[in-house]
Design an enzyme around this catalytic site. Sequence first.
Site, PDB file in Angstrom:
ATOM      1  N   HIS A  64      -9.607  -1.365  12.335  1.00 26.18           N
ATOM      2  CA  HIS A  64      -9.454   0.047  12.373  1.00 26.18           C
ATOM      3  C   HIS A  64      -7.849   0.503  12.582  1.00 26.18           C
ATOM      4  CE1 HIS A  64     -11.346   3.828  12.389  1.00 26.18           C
ATOM      5  NE2 HIS A  64     -10.850   4.353  13.163  1.00 26.18           N
TER       6      HIS A  64
ATOM      7  N   ASP B 177     -13.773  -3.617  11.396  1.00 21.48           N
ATOM      8  CA  ASP B 177     -13.600  -2.434  12.100  1.00 21.48           C
ATOM      9  C   ASP B 177     -14.631  -2.263  13.312  1.00 21.48           C
ATOM     10  OD1 ASP B 177     -13.510   0.415  12.776  1.00 21.48           O
ATOM     11  OD2 ASP B 177     -12.364   0.679  10.936  1.00 21.48           O
TER      12      ASP B 177
ATOM     13  N   SER C 160      -9.758   7.601   9.405  1.00 18.77           N
ATOM     14  CA  SER C 160     -10.834   7.715  10.340  1.00 18.77           C
ATOM     15  C   SER C 160     -11.221   9.043  10.538  1.00 18.77           C
ATOM     16  CB  SER C 160     -10.126   7.245  11.831  1.00 18.77           C
ATOM     17  OG  SER C 160     -11.290   7.222  12.679  1.00 18.77           O
TER      18      SER C 160
END
Lengths: 303, 303
Positions: free
Chosen positions: A279, A242, A156
């Site tokens: 995620h 995600d 991320s």
Amino acid sequence: MSSTTAPEKLSTNASFDGELVKLSAPANSLGGLKTTFNVFLPRQALDGDKVPVLYYLAGLTCNEDTAPWKGGFLRDAAAEGIALVFPDTSPRGADIDGEDKDWDFGTGAGFYLTASKEPWKKHYNMYEFITSELPSLLAAASLPLDLSRSSIFGHSMGGHGALTLYLKSLLSTSPSTKYLSASAFAPIANPTQCPWGDKAFKGYLAGGLDEGKQYDATELVGQLKGKDGVDLKVLVDVGTGDQFYQQKQLLPENLIAARDAAGFSASQLAVNLHERYDHSYYFISTFAPAHIKFHAEVLKAAK
Amino acid sequence: MSSTTAPEKLSTNASFDGELVKLSAPANSLGGLKTTFNVFLPRQALDGDKVPVLYYLAGLTCNEDTAPWKGGFLRDAAAEGIALVFPDTSPRGADIDGEDKDWDFGTGAGFYLTASKEPWKKHYNMYEFITSELPSLLAAASLPLDLSRSSIFGHSMGGHGALTLYLKSLLSTSPSTKYLSASAFAPIANPTQCPWGDKAFKGYLAGGLDEGKQYDATELVGQLKGKDGVDLKVLVDVGTGDQFYQQKQLLPENLIAARDAAGFSASQLAVNLHERYDHSYYFISTFAPAHIKFHAEVLKAAK
């Protein structure tokens, strides 16, 4: 920069026949604040071999412990004989007004840049810390690491960090650290075009989004176009389940477009989309073995 | 007991080509309190196969998320095609005076027993919950599980739970759940003889330590002596760098002595000591693959 003193060893945990060592040191690049990082040393390192190094940059709200706990990386790093280094995601305790107000800015959200705006510029310099001071601290710790063989990956915000630090090292004639490969799980791939990056760059950088382009993987890939002798070794995995991908915070499609426009191939910069995956570290740990293998091949071939 | 209604699905995370499902339900055995548990379903289950079940009991202060995050179990369970079930370590929110005062008693410290003492006896019944109500909830959830093939493992207090639930099922003529094998990381192997067990049994049980003997793995192994047709399939790993081992909270040496006195072999009840390893999930994840393999062989042979 002041001279580098050896970090203090806070703890050691045996794991996968190697050990995870937690170290702490004041960091000049972070305004003198103490920062903590973990190093996984495989058996080969405990036996005295100088092993290659794979840095892992964590995402928003995380710290140096998140990935050793949840990433599932140690097992394969142990099998491959490579060290892992897990720094924190921001300075801690700068005591700046508003630093702890939002989860996506300030503490836990350093964005791997060098801040140029008050009141952040004294402390929020994770780019400088990771690329320059952290390797010096590792050297000062006298760990059996071959720092000339380094690669980097992350998740991320840390995927953004890994891609940009790698691409910037290719664009520089004298990088502080030359990374041999980069990979990312669900990276913020085009931060100048998404809300998280907008907030970070306008917050930390005097030049805002324009200054932020130097910390944007999609922009940097474009800048590499036509540069002689540049090869890319990049792997990106993103889950289409995600929520942040769906909210256009990640924008891997822009990275793919920039790659194609710059004339790089999908084997030089692979972006894989995976149905159902989200995620979380459940996604990361699933693809952890493939990422370790990807870097291990590059790092071991470089000996 | 009231009839069992289907648990509510709180979340799903794709992982290792399978998925981790978080479920919640009010539990009669816990005084009607809502409890939450995770179930990992491998690909084979998503495709409709009824897969065997391996329960994991976590240790003091932990909950149903600790092991899915940190244990490193999902990867091998996925490869073997077995489901994992992760319950909580105690009821939550009983609102008993003193329940949250200590980390080793009350919330997060249910000790996998059926409390017989006020004010705990209404809610602190994790033994009954795990052995009886949880399988009913799994059945009510209509998950593709073959509950007739169940094994159990755990860590520390959960290692105590795994060993005692398994051994008690061997001693019972009609166990609610018959476990085919048991394993433990750093279990509290002789709780009537250590401070943690002393506090738990005197706190939860009207009969104190004497009543606690039925929840003591070392005692139960002794009770199995000479029992016809009893085979044991037990694996225990303990790190000698474990501070709680060193403080005599775990006492695997007493379990070994009881095993030998009862005439069981080291292959029926293996206790392995490992230098350097401590009590953490860094230790657990290192030996996770061996534990999954141990159970998978038993569970798959039982089809």
